[in-house]
Design an enzyme around this catalytic site. Sequence first.
Site, PDB file in Angstrom:
ATOM      1  N   SER A  62       0.824  -1.212   0.000  1.00 36.14           N
ATOM      2  CA  SER A  62       0.000   0.000   0.000  1.00 36.14           C
ATOM      3  C   SER A  62       0.858   1.262   0.000  1.00 36.14           C
ATOM      4  O   SER A  62       2.021   1.253   0.423  1.00 36.14           O
ATOM      5  CB  SER A  62      -0.908   0.022   1.228  1.00 36.14           C
TER       6      SER A  62
HETATM    7  N1  SAH Z   1      -1.121  -4.675   3.874  1.00 34.54           N
HETATM    8  C1  SAH Z   1      -0.441  -5.052   2.644  1.00 34.54           C
HETATM    9  C2  SAH Z   1      -1.277  -4.721   1.450  1.00 34.54           C
HETATM   10  C3  SAH Z   1      -1.288  -5.870   0.506  1.00 34.54           C
HETATM   11  S1  SAH Z   1      -2.448  -5.763  -0.832  1.00 34.54           S
HETATM   12  C4  SAH Z   1       0.939  -4.430   2.583  1.00 34.54           C
HETATM   13  O1  SAH Z   1       1.249  -3.561   3.409  1.00 34.54           O
HETATM   14  O2  SAH Z   1       1.729  -4.842   1.746  1.00 34.54           O
HETATM   15  C5  SAH Z   1      -3.820  -6.691  -0.189  1.00 34.54           C
HETATM   16  C6  SAH Z   1      -3.567  -8.111   0.219  1.00 34.54           C
HETATM   17  O3  SAH Z   1      -4.837  -8.663   0.563  1.00 34.54           O
HETATM   18  C7  SAH Z   1      -2.990  -9.020  -0.867  1.00 34.54           C
HETATM   19  O4  SAH Z   1      -1.820  -9.621  -0.393  1.00 34.54           O
HETATM   20  C8  SAH Z   1      -4.085 -10.049  -1.107  1.00 34.54           C
HETATM   21  O5  SAH Z   1      -3.606 -11.342  -1.413  1.00 34.54           O
HETATM   22  C9  SAH Z   1      -4.827 -10.042   0.204  1.00 34.54           C
HETATM   23  N2  SAH Z   1      -6.209 -10.512   0.127  1.00 34.54           N
HETATM   24  C10 SAH Z   1      -7.133 -10.277  -0.843  1.00 34.54           C
HETATM   25  N3  SAH Z   1      -8.281 -10.905  -0.557  1.00 34.54           N
HETATM   26  C11 SAH Z   1      -8.097 -11.544   0.623  1.00 34.54           C
HETATM   27  C12 SAH Z   1      -8.916 -12.373   1.444  1.00 34.54           C
HETATM   28  N4  SAH Z   1     -10.184 -12.667   1.124  1.00 34.54           N
HETATM   29  N5  SAH Z   1      -8.395 -12.858   2.572  1.00 34.54           N
HETATM   30  C13 SAH Z   1      -7.116 -12.573   2.954  1.00 34.54           C
HETATM   31  N6  SAH Z   1      -6.294 -11.806   2.224  1.00 34.54           N
HETATM   32  C14 SAH Z   1      -6.769 -11.300   1.068  1.00 34.54           C
END
Ligand code: SAH
Length: 212
Positions: A62
């Site tokens: 993010s």
């Molecule tokens: N907080 C992270 C942001 C990653 S992007 C950071 O700081 O890097 C969002 C993440 O949510 C992705 O890794 C994706 O695989 C995960 N995601 C999407 N749908 C999801 C679900 N239903 N359950 C768990 N994780 C999920």
Amino acid sequence: MLSSYKRSASALALQLKELGVADEQVLDVLERTPRHVFVDDVLKHKSYENTALPIGQGQTISQPYIVAKMTEVLLQIGVKGKVLEIGTGSGYQSAILAQLFDEVCSVERIKSLQWQAKRRLHSLDLYNVTMKHGDGWQGWSSKAPFAGIIVTAAAKTVPEALLSQLEDNGALIVPLGEQEQQLTLFVRKGSQFIEHRLAPVRFVPLVAGDII
Ligand code: SAH
């Protein structure tokens, strides 16, 4: 941290302050956390820019401003103790939370990202993050209740399980929508949830269905 990265991290913290992040604790933690550790080698030169970056599997780390804002909102509401993050991704938001809250629980649906994030957090001596490979729509019932919950992917509708896993006066921050998304805050007051719209945002989707 290498001195060039250190300078970049300080410049980023200053930029976030100018953009309106006011909490000194959050700015301090942002400045001390090496974001370059959370991205691939080829992107390290961009790791202190205030932008989201690809982390593989179609996912992104993010934008630092959003990470700071979501964290700041939790602190402003008075959230303390145990927090839940949905979407571990790179582990960067988990690393920030780990330095401000006693215990962080984080759920990720993509196993390979979860492993990588765990290694990165341990390399930074952060051991108060517990991880689960699972579906974030379900939250983490055996660890509930949580004082705060942050969802780092956009949900079409509010995940009801997450509301039910909040403790009283706890706060859920979740991007809601598909093309148009609103970062939305829910504060639990007994059986009521007070809703506030925070800002328009752009996150990858909170996927419904199988974990991989
Ligand atoms: N907080 C992270 C942001 C990653 S992007 C950071 O700081 O890097 C969002 C993440 O949510 C992705 O890794 C994706 O695989 C995960 N995601 C999407 N749908 C999801 C679900 N239903 N359950 C768990 N994780 C999920």
